[in-house]
Scaffold this motif. Structure first.
Motif, PDB file in Angstrom:
ATOM      1  N   GLY A 345      -1.463  27.696 -23.552  1.00  0.00           N
ATOM      2  CA  GLY A 345      -0.915  26.351 -24.120  1.00  0.00           C
ATOM      3  C   GLY A 345      -0.773  25.175 -23.326  1.00  0.00           C
ATOM      4  O   GLY A 345      -1.324  24.092 -23.646  1.00  0.00           O
ATOM      5  N   ILE A 346      -0.309  25.635 -22.096  1.00  0.00           N
ATOM      6  CA  ILE A 346      -0.062  24.342 -21.290  1.00  0.00           C
ATOM      7  C   ILE A 346      -1.342  24.084 -20.616  1.00  0.00           C
ATOM      8  O   ILE A 346      -1.615  22.771 -20.454  1.00  0.00           O
ATOM      9  CB  ILE A 346       0.755  25.073 -20.072  1.00  0.00           C
ATOM     10  CG1 ILE A 346       2.285  25.133 -20.578  1.00  0.00           C
ATOM     11  CG2 ILE A 346       0.943  24.083 -18.887  1.00  0.00           C
ATOM     12  CD1 ILE A 346       3.164  25.887 -19.431  1.00  0.00           C
ATOM     13  N   LEU A 368      -5.610  32.081 -31.986  1.00  0.00           N
ATOM     14  CA  LEU A 368      -5.845  33.224 -32.568  1.00  0.00           C
ATOM     15  C   LEU A 368      -5.170  34.432 -32.219  1.00  0.00           C
ATOM     16  O   LEU A 368      -4.732  35.372 -32.970  1.00  0.00           O
ATOM     17  CB  LEU A 368      -7.237  33.674 -32.368  1.00  0.00           C
ATOM     18  CG  LEU A 368      -8.483  32.676 -32.987  1.00  0.00           C
ATOM     19  CD1 LEU A 368      -9.828  33.137 -32.325  1.00  0.00           C
ATOM     20  CD2 LEU A 368      -8.367  33.103 -34.243  1.00  0.00           C
ATOM     21  N   LEU A 369      -4.756  34.537 -30.981  1.00  0.00           N
ATOM     22  CA  LEU A 369      -3.818  35.648 -30.383  1.00  0.00           C
ATOM     23  C   LEU A 369      -2.304  35.257 -31.041  1.00  0.00           C
ATOM     24  O   LEU A 369      -1.842  36.177 -31.297  1.00  0.00           O
ATOM     25  CB  LEU A 369      -3.685  35.547 -28.880  1.00  0.00           C
ATOM     26  CG  LEU A 369      -3.132  36.524 -28.011  1.00  0.00           C
ATOM     27  CD1 LEU A 369      -3.506  37.887 -28.433  1.00  0.00           C
ATOM     28  CD2 LEU A 369      -2.937  35.966 -26.736  1.00  0.00           C
ATOM     29  N   TYR A 397       3.196  25.812 -36.146  1.00  0.00           N
ATOM     30  CA  TYR A 397       3.061  25.218 -35.159  1.00  0.00           C
ATOM     31  C   TYR A 397       1.523  25.407 -34.499  1.00  0.00           C
ATOM     32  O   TYR A 397       0.888  24.383 -34.090  1.00  0.00           O
ATOM     33  CB  TYR A 397       4.036  25.264 -34.162  1.00  0.00           C
ATOM     34  CG  TYR A 397       3.621  25.101 -32.674  1.00  0.00           C
ATOM     35  CD1 TYR A 397       3.437  23.718 -32.122  1.00  0.00           C
ATOM     36  CD2 TYR A 397       3.299  26.341 -31.910  1.00  0.00           C
ATOM     37  CE1 TYR A 397       3.120  23.434 -30.847  1.00  0.00           C
ATOM     38  CE2 TYR A 397       3.242  25.844 -30.411  1.00  0.00           C
ATOM     39  CZ  TYR A 397       2.685  24.477 -30.068  1.00  0.00           C
ATOM     40  OH  TYR A 397       2.383  24.276 -28.723  1.00  0.00           O
ATOM     41  N   PHE A 398       1.005  26.586 -34.533  1.00  0.00           N
ATOM     42  CA  PHE A 398      -0.139  26.874 -33.750  1.00  0.00           C
ATOM     43  C   PHE A 398      -1.322  26.482 -34.737  1.00  0.00           C
ATOM     44  O   PHE A 398      -2.194  25.641 -34.089  1.00  0.00           O
ATOM     45  CB  PHE A 398      -0.446  28.297 -33.885  1.00  0.00           C
ATOM     46  CG  PHE A 398       0.547  29.378 -32.731  1.00  0.00           C
ATOM     47  CD1 PHE A 398       0.234  28.785 -31.394  1.00  0.00           C
ATOM     48  CD2 PHE A 398       1.170  30.368 -33.144  1.00  0.00           C
ATOM     49  CE1 PHE A 398       0.826  29.415 -30.568  1.00  0.00           C
ATOM     50  CE2 PHE A 398       1.726  31.196 -31.946  1.00  0.00           C
ATOM     51  CZ  PHE A 398       1.559  30.601 -30.760  1.00  0.00           C
ATOM     52  N   SER A 404      -4.662  19.330 -34.172  1.00  0.00           N
ATOM     53  CA  SER A 404      -4.370  18.053 -33.455  1.00  0.00           C
ATOM     54  C   SER A 404      -5.215  18.046 -32.077  1.00  0.00           C
ATOM     55  O   SER A 404      -5.859  17.132 -31.654  1.00  0.00           O
ATOM     56  CB  SER A 404      -2.834  18.035 -32.918  1.00  0.00           C
ATOM     57  OG  SER A 404      -2.074  17.983 -33.941  1.00  0.00           O
ATOM     58  N   THR A 405      -5.457  19.413 -31.393  1.00  0.00           N
ATOM     59  CA  THR A 405      -6.319  19.295 -30.504  1.00  0.00           C
ATOM     60  C   THR A 405      -7.663  18.832 -30.767  1.00  0.00           C
ATOM     61  O   THR A 405      -8.434  18.307 -29.869  1.00  0.00           O
ATOM     62  CB  THR A 405      -6.262  20.743 -29.833  1.00  0.00           C
ATOM     63  OG1 THR A 405      -4.962  21.184 -29.415  1.00  0.00           O
ATOM     64  CG2 THR A 405      -7.426  20.927 -28.668  1.00  0.00           C
ATOM     65  N   LEU A 406      -8.369  19.293 -31.738  1.00  0.00           N
ATOM     66  CA  LEU A 406      -9.453  18.918 -32.117  1.00  0.00           C
ATOM     67  C   LEU A 406      -9.825  17.526 -32.461  1.00  0.00           C
ATOM     68  O   LEU A 406     -10.733  16.482 -31.930  1.00  0.00           O
ATOM     69  CB  LEU A 406     -10.073  19.716 -33.513  1.00  0.00           C
ATOM     70  CG  LEU A 406     -10.254  21.292 -33.468  1.00  0.00           C
ATOM     71  CD1 LEU A 406     -10.799  21.916 -34.739  1.00  0.00           C
ATOM     72  CD2 LEU A 406     -11.104  21.555 -32.366  1.00  0.00           C
TER      73      LEU A 406
END
Length: 421
Positions: A345-346, A368-369, A397-398, A404-406
């Motif tokens: 995540g970091i 996925l994990l 959250y995941f 958001s990352t995309l």
């Protein structure tokens, strides 16, 4: 390790509060020493360090208890005198460990992260290493072992000694009169973090500045030479995981590229920054020659990206605090998985801060994990015991984090980069 994890439950909020206080103070006196993404990178680096340390991910070359059992000459009773002797021994060892890190190529890799911020504030104090693979500090504690300082005392004082180095990472405190001759002060440590020629590799002591004065590494902060912070080979990334291994990667590449077999071997033990001559000529590396003319690394973040990055840090911090809170119940194997997810995540969100396209891969693996664990266990490492909807919130959250990352990588970041054109 569980005792250390419990201590961090109190230390992390305390340090976070002090950072927020310094930000507020800088705002009130109109002398702000923080930049948003640099601060998040620093705080996130601190998280990677405490995850690694709390899981004990290091190869111990020799432990202090072993050393104590083999070479102690005396046995000291556990009195207040022992704690004074132990603290001085730890500080002496810290000086030489620090000096080693500044003067030997291989060891610089485990320290470069601490100097990588181009700002100087309490947050940069939290830039601590995850690339220290081998535990050798006990070898520097031979004086303590010889006189029989108990290992329990060393174990208690080591984190206290480390935490005591936090306060002097600030630009808001000037020189402190007679204390400048006794302890390491903010003024002295500003010198240490500076890349000005006169300041390089100076003021290596941790608590007592006597070591610098004794061994010729002391330098006073000069009014006519304002410190410029960072490293001579700028990191140019907000990703603390990458910063931790940049120097090591350069050493590996240089050792591979050089045609001289002697250079392939000695590059690891040469003075910091040394490179084989044939590689140096063919593959030059950017080095800051004019500190005052260098432009700090920036990525022109939007307010939305800054908000996203802050939210990612805060949620990651809360998840790590839960890991420490429930440390004993999670179990070692599950702790390794938990730590891996936090690292991913970091790595992901600090790479998004850089605008690095491939960071979606790491975010995908993490998502996925994380979702797989929640699906197969119907829980998130025991969180449902404390809050019935806890695992559902973590799953949500995941999903939001991945979406958001995309967005930031393939939409907003593209607009930001076009704005440079």
């Amino acid at each position: 390790m569980e005792t250390y994890a419990n201590a961090l439950l109190y230390a992390i909020p305390f340090f976070t509060f002090l950072v927020l206080f310094e930000i507020l103070y800088g705002h009130l006196v109109k002398k702000q020493t923080y930049r948003a993404l640099d601060t998040i990178a620093s705080l996130s680096s601190g998280l990677t360090n405490i995850i690694k340390d709390s899981l004990g991910l290091v190869i111990m070359i020799v432990s202090y208890p072993f050393l104590l059992s083999k070479i102690s000459i005396f046995t000291i009773e556990n009195t207040w005198v022992v704690y004074i002797v132990a603290f001085i021994a730890i500080d002496f060892a810290s000086y030489w460990n620090h000096r080693l890190s500044h003067h030997v190529n291989y060891f610089w890799n485990q320290h470069v992260i601490h100097h990588s911020s181009e700002e100087f504030n309490l947050a940069c104090a939290l830039r601590q290493s995850i690339s220290n693979f081998f535990g050798y500090v006990a070898l520097l504690l031979i004086p303590a072992a010889l006189v029989g300082v108990p290992s329990e005392v060393i174990g208690l004082l080591l984190p206290i000694h480390l935490f005591a180095q936090f306060w002097y990472h600030t630009k808001h405190i000037g020189k402190l009169g007679f204390l400048e001759y006794i302890i390491v002060t903010p003024s002295q440590h500003r010198v240490h973090h500076a890349i000005n020629d006169i300041y390089l590799d100076k003021n290596l002591a941790a608590i007592f500045c006597i070591w610098d004065r004794m061994f010729g590494t002391f330098q006073e902060e000069l009014d006519e030479v304002p410190p410029v912070y960072g490293v001579l080979k700028p990191a140019k990334t907000w990703n603390p995981v990458l910063i931790n291994f940049q120097h090591l990667w350069r050493l590996i590449v240089d050792a591979w590229r050089t045609n001289n077999w002697w250079d392939k071997f000695r590059i690891w033990f040469m003075p910091t920054g040394w490179r084989p001559q044939d590689v140096k000529e063919k593959y030059p590396v950017e080095i800051i020659e004019d500190p005052y003319g260098y432009e700090k690394y920036h990525t022109n973040p939007s307010k939305l990206l800054i908000s996203f990055s802050i939210a990612q840090f805060v949620i990651t911090l809360l998840l790590i605090l839960f890991m420490f809170f429930n440390y004993g119940n999670i179990g070692f194997n599950n702790l390794l998985i938990y730590g891996l997810i936090m690292f991913l995540g970091i790595y992901s969100y600090t790479s998004v801060m850089d605008g690095t396209k491939y960071s979606w891969v790491f975010e995908s693996i993490r998502t996925l994990l994380g979702l797989y664990i929640i699906y197969t266990t119907s829980d998130w490492f025991g969180v449902n015991e404390f809050f019935s909807q806890g695992s559902n919130l973590v799953a949500l959250y995941f999903i939001i984090s991945f979406a958001s990352t995309l967005y930031f990588l393939f939409f907003e970041q593209r607009e930001i980069k076009e704005s440079y054109a």
